[in-house]
Scaffold this active site. Structure first.
Site, mmCIF file in Angstrom:
data_model
loop_
_atom_site.group_PDB
_atom_site.id
_atom_site.type_symbol
_atom_site.label_atom_id
_atom_site.label_comp_id
_atom_site.label_asym_id
_atom_site.label_seq_id
_atom_site.Cartn_x
_atom_site.Cartn_y
_atom_site.Cartn_z
ATOM 1 N N CYS A 201 45.011 47.090 47.147
ATOM 2 C CA CYS A 201 44.929 46.278 45.926
ATOM 3 C C CYS A 201 45.443 46.986 44.680
ATOM 4 O O CYS A 201 45.583 46.352 43.628
ATOM 5 C CB CYS A 201 43.484 45.848 45.704
ATOM 6 N N HIS B 35 40.510 44.647 36.650
ATOM 7 C CA HIS B 35 40.799 44.364 38.061
ATOM 8 C C HIS B 35 40.029 43.109 38.463
ATOM 9 O O HIS B 35 40.578 42.245 39.116
ATOM 10 C CB HIS B 35 40.401 45.561 38.918
ATOM 11 N N HIS C 65 43.525 36.812 44.222
ATOM 12 C CA HIS C 65 43.808 38.246 44.379
ATOM 13 C C HIS C 65 45.088 38.409 45.198
ATOM 14 O O HIS C 65 45.111 38.084 46.377
ATOM 15 C CB HIS C 65 42.622 38.899 45.084
#
Lengths: 396, 386
Positions: A160, A287, A324
Site C-alpha cells: 500500500c 493514508h 484503496h
C-alpha cells in the site's frame, strides 16, 4: 540539496478519466464505491468496490490506466526535456481469470496439480501466459519506452505504500542527479475476484461495504483502482509546487498490523518534515484506509507529530471516495495534496460522518474546503510495516 | 561518495556457501541438471539450475514460500557476516523480487470447481483459499519479516521485476548517499522454475530443453538454463566500513518496453559512463545467439579486449537475483585474483572481448556485471577492490 518541482499531475479514477474530471465530484464529496457488478460477488466478504469497468481487451488492466494518467501529467508538464527516469508503484499483474482457469484445467482441473498433463496441455495456452502481464515491472518498462526514458526505470512493489514510495524515490533520484525529469506514481487494478477473495479472507475488507476513514463505523477497507502519475523535474519552469521532504521507515513489528505505538508512522512524518525544514503543514492527506487499527494509529501519530500546530491543519483521506488502490494509493494521495496547494481545494473524506474520538483530527467533512495552502503532508503506510511520508509545498 | 560491500551470503544452484560455489564456478561447472522440483516428463523444458537444499525449517513458513525463505536466510547470514554497528532507525532494508508466482497447489482447491463465467465463485472455491493466502503472496512479505528479525527501522523498499536486484542495489546506494540510512541490507530472490513460466519460455524457444544445452556465448547457444537463487549484500558508506570493505560497488537499472531482452541502444545507454578500461566483464549470458552477439558488440565497444566471464552462464538465469549473484561472484574472484571460465564454452567466439575458457589468474581490480530479462529490463553492477 537540489530542489524538485511538480510539473504535471494526472490520474484515472473511478470518478473520471482524468484528474481534471475527477476533482469536481471528489470536491462534492461523491463516492465511487458501488456494488460490484462485472463479476459475481455473491457471498464474498465484501461486495463493493471503486472499480473502473473497462474491458481493455488485453491481459494487463494496469497498463491503460497508467498510460492515460501519465499522458495527462506529461501534457501538463509541457513534454519536458532532459534525461528521464520512471519510478512506478505497481504490484504484479494477473492474467485474466479465464486464462488462469484454463491453466488449472490443463493441470487436470482437480484439487491437486497434475504436472504430467500440464506440461503437455498448457502448451496450447502458452501465448496467453504473457510474462509482460505478470511482471511487476511491465508497466514501468512500457512507460519508459513510450516517454523515451534513458535513465533509471524502477518498480516499487511495497504493497500500500508503493505509489508514494515511488514518488519519494523519484525525488531522491532527481536530487542525486540520476535523472533530470522523473515520471512517478502508482497504479492499482485489483478489483477482481481473486483480490477481493484474498483480502476478504484476511479480514481486511469492510463487510458493511463502506469506506469511511476515521469514522466510528469503519470496519475495513474497500478496494479501489486507478492510476496517478506525476512529472517531477529539477527545473522550476513556473510551477507552483515543490517536493521538499520525503522519508521512509519500517515498523519491524508485524506482517499486517501496524505498530500500535505508531513509531514507524511518526518517524516517516517527522523525517519528511525535518527534511523540509518544517514543524507544521496546512493540510494532511492521510493514508486513512478505514480499517480499525490503522486509522487509530495514524490519527495518534499525526497528533503526536504535529502536536500544537494541529489546529491550523486540515486532514482528509481520499480513500473514502475512491477506495484503496493498494500500489496506487499513495500516488493519488500525493496528487490530492498538490491540488490543495495549487487550487486551495481540500478534498473531504467521503463517508466520514461520525468521527471516532480515537481518530479526532481537524477532518474535512462533507464537501471540500477552499483555503490557501502553503504546505501539505502525504502519508502511505503498508502491510508489512513500510511507511512513507512526503511534504509538498508552495514554491517561494 | 563511495559505497562499500561489507558482507554477503547466497543460496545458488552451485551451492549455498561462498567458498563452495566459487570453487565450482572456477572449475567451470554449470548448474545444469534435470529438473526434479516436480514431475517434468510432460514439459518441453526438462532442465533447471536448482537450489538443491531445502530452506531451513522456520516459523515463517506460514507466511513465506520457498524463495522468500531463502532470501530471509541469505539476508540474516549476510548481516551476521558484516556485523555492522548501527542504530535500528538507521538500518535500511532493500529487497528485489521477481514478481508474483502462481503457487498452484494453493490455487487449485479454489479453482477446481469454478465455472467458466465464475458465477458463485466464492462458494465454488474461493472461500477455500487459506486465510494467509494473500500474505503468502504479498510482494514485501520477506522484506517485512527480515525487517522484524533485524530490527531494521530505517529506510526500505521492495522492488519488483527481473532486474529487481539491480534496482534494490541502486535504491540502497541512493539511500546511503542521501544519508537516509547508515547501513543497507540488500536482498534479492527469484525463480524461473514455475510450471507456467517453463511452458511459456519453452514456447518462445528461449530456454534450453535438455542437459546437452550449448554454453552461453557459443555459436550454438540455443536457450538459457532456467534457474533460481537468493542473495544478500550489506552495504555501508566507505568511510564507515573501515577494514571491513570487501569491494566498492555501483549499480544501474533501466528498461525499454521490449518484450524480452532490452535493445542494444538500451544497453549502450545503461553502460555509458559506467565502465573503466581495466574492467572484467560478467556477461548477461542469455544463450541467444543473436542477443549474445549484440551484447558482446556493445561490451566490446566500451571494453575492447576485456576478459569475459559468466556467473549466470554457470548458475542459470535467475531473474531478480542476478545482479547480486554477480556482485558477490565478482568480488570473490577479484579478491582471489582469478577469473572463472565461461562454463562449458570450449572455443572463443569472434568478438571484441575475450571469453575465459579456463580459470586464469588476474591482476584486475574491477569488473562489471550485466544482466537482462523480460520485459526489456536491464541491470548493471560495477565492483572495484579497495
Amino acid at each position: 540539496m537540489r530542489r524538485v518541482y511538480v510539473q504535471g499531475i494526472g490520474a484515472v479514477t473511478p470518478l473520471g478519466p482524468t484528474w481534471r474530471a475527477s476533482v469536481v465530484p471528489l470536491a462534492e464529496g461523491r463516492s465511487a464505491i458501488r456494488e460490484v457488478t462485472h463479476f459475481d460477488v455473491e457471498r464474498f466478504p465484501c461486495r463493493v468496490a471503486a472499480a473502473i469497468e473497462t474491458d481493455t481487451g488485453d491481459e494487463d488492466r494496469r497498463l491503460p490506466l497508467a498510460v492515460a494518467a501519465a499522458e495527462e501529467a506529461w501534457q501538463e508538464a509541457g513534454r519536458p526535456h532532459g534525461r528521464l527516469g520512471v519510478f512506478l508503484g505497481a504490484e504484479s499483474g494477473r492474467a485474466r481469470l479465464s486464462t488462469i482457469l484454463a491453466l488449472c484445467q490443463a493441470a487436470g482441473g482437480a484439487k491437486t496439480f497434475d504436472h504430467g498433463r500440464f506440461g503437455k496441455e498448457a502448451r496450447s495456452l502458452a501465448s496467453r501466459i504473457n510474462a509482460a502481464v505478470v511482471s511487476p515491472a511491465a508497466v514501468a518498462s512500457v512507460l519508459a519506452q513510450r516517454f523515451g526514458a534513458k535513465g533509471p526505470v524502477e518498480t516499487i512493489s511495497l504493497a500500500c505504500a508503493s505509489g508514494l514510495a515511488a514518488i519519494a524515490e523519484g525525488t531522491r533520484a532527481l536530487r542525486a542527479g540520476d535523472c533530470e525529469v522523473a515520471l512517478c506514481g502508482g497504479v492499482g487494478a485489483d478489483v477482481d475476484p481473486l483480490m477481493l477473495a484474498g483480502f476478504g479472507l484476511m479480514g481486511a475488507l469492510s463487510t458493511r461495504g463502506a469506506s469511511c476513514p476515521f469514522d466510528v463505523r469503519r470496519d475495513g477497507f474497500v478496494v479501489g483502482e486507478g492510476a496517478a502519475l506525476v512529472v517531477l523535474s529539477v527545473e522550476q519552469q513556473g510551477t507552483a509546487v515543490q517536493v521538499s521532504g520525503e522519508a521512509r521507515t519500517l515498523d519491524a513489528y508485524h506482517l499486517t498490523a501496524p505498530d500500535p505505538n505508531g513509531e514507524g508512522a511518526c518517524g516517516a512524518m517527522a523525517g519528511a518534515l525535518k527534511m523540509a525544514g518544517r514543524d507544521r503543514v496546512d493540510y494532511v492527506q492521510a493514508h486513512g484506509t478505514s480499517t480499525a487499527l490503522n486509522d487509530e494509529v495514524e490519527a495518534q501519530a499525526i497528533r503526536r507529530v504535529l502536536a500544537n500546530t494541529l489546529d491550523g491543519t486540515q486532514v482528509s483521506s481520499v480513500k473514502g471516495a475512491l477506495g484503496h488502490w493498494i500500489a496506487g494509493a499513495g500516488a493519488i494521495g500525493f496528487v490530492c495534496a498538490v491540488e490543495a496547494i495549487r487550487s486551495g481545494t481540500l478534498l473531504p473524506t467521503a463517508g466520514l460522518a461520525e468521527v471516532d474520538p480515537r481518530c479526532a483530527l481537524p477532518h474535512v467533512l462533507g464537501h471540500s474546503i477552499h483555503k490557501k495552502i502553503d504546505a501539505a503532508l502525504v502519508n502511505a503506510f503498508a502491510f508489512g510495516g513500510s511507511n512513507c511520508s512526503v511534504v509538498v509545498e508552495r514554491c517561494a | 561518495m563511495t559505497i562499500a560491500i561489507t558482507g554477503y551470503a547466497w543460496r545458488t544452484p552451485l551451492g549455498n556457501t561462498i567458498d563452495g560455489a566459487i570453487r565450482r564456478l572456477l572449475a567451470g561447472e554449470r548448474a545444469l541438471q534435470r529438473n526434479t522440483r516436480f514431475p517434468i516428463g510432460g514439459y518441453a523444458c526438462k532442465v533447471a539450475a536448482m537450489i538443491n537444499d531445502d530452506p531451513a525449517p522456520s516459523s515463517y513458513q506460514r507466511f513465506l514460500r520457498r524463495m522468500g525463505l531463502y532470501a530471509r536466510e541469505a539476508a540474516l547470514q549476510a548481516y551476521t557476516a558484516a556485523a555492522p554497528t548501527v542504530a535500528e532507525n538507521r538500518l535500511g532494508l532493500f529487497f528485489g523480487y521477481g514478481g508474483l508466482r502462481a503457487h498452484w497447489n494453493d490455487l487449485m482447491p479454489g479453482l477446481a470447481e469454478q465455472r467458466s463465467d465464475f458465477s458463485s465463485s466464492w462458494e465454488r472455491g474461493f472461500k477455500r483459499f487459506h486465510p494467509f493466502w494473500m500474505l503468502q503472496n504479498l510482494s514485501n512479505n520477506a522484506h517485512a519479516i527480515v525487517a522484524k528479525e533485524l530490527h531494521a527501522r530505517g529506510d526500505g523498499l521492495t522492488f519488483g521485476g527481473a532486474n529487481a536486484g539491480a534496482q534494490a542495489l541502486v535504491g540502497a546506494i541512493r539511500s546511503l548517499k542521501a544519508g537516509a540510512c547508515d547501513v543497507a541490507c540488500v536482498a534479492a530472490y527469484d525463480t524461473l522454475l514455475e510450471p507456467e513460466t517453463l511452458v511459456e519460455m519453452a514456447a518462445r524457444g528461449v530456454v534450453a530443453t535438455d542437459v546437452e544445452a550449448p554454453a552461453a556465448y557459443s555459436l550454438e547457444a540455443s536457450g538459457f538454463v532456467p534457474g533460481e537463487a537468493a542473495a544478500a549484500l550489506v552495504l555501508e558508506r566507505a568511510e564507515n566500513a573501515a577494514g571491513q570493505m570487501l569491494a566498492r560497488i555501483e549499480a544501474r537499472d533501466t528498461a525499454d518496453g521490449s518484450a524480452d531482452a532490452p535493445s542494444v541502444t538500451t544497453l549502450e545507454s545503461l553502460l555509458l559512463g559506467f565502465t573503466q578500461p581495466e574492467d572484467v566483464i560478467d556477461g548477461a549470458a542469455r544463450c541467444d545467439r543473436a542477443f549474445d552477439q549484440r551484447e558482446l558488440a556493445v561490451l566490446g565497444s566500451y571494453l575492447p579486449g576485456a576478459a569475459l566471464i559468466s556467473t549466470l552462464g554457470a548458475m542459470g538465469q535467475v531473474g531478480a537475483a542476478a545482479s547480486l549473484l554477480q556482485a558477490i561472484a565478482l568480488t570473490e574472484l577479484l579478491r582471489r585474483g582469478v577469473l572463472s571460465p565461461v562454463a562449458a564454452l570450449t572455443k572463443e567466439c569472434a568478438s571484441a572481448v575475450r571469453p575465459i575458457l579456463k580459470a586464469e589468474p588476474t591482476t584486475a581490480r574491477s569488473a562489471i556485471g550485466l544482466s537482462v530479462g523480460p520485459p526489456g529490463l536491464a541491470g548493471a553492477v560495477r565492483l572495484q577492490l579497495p
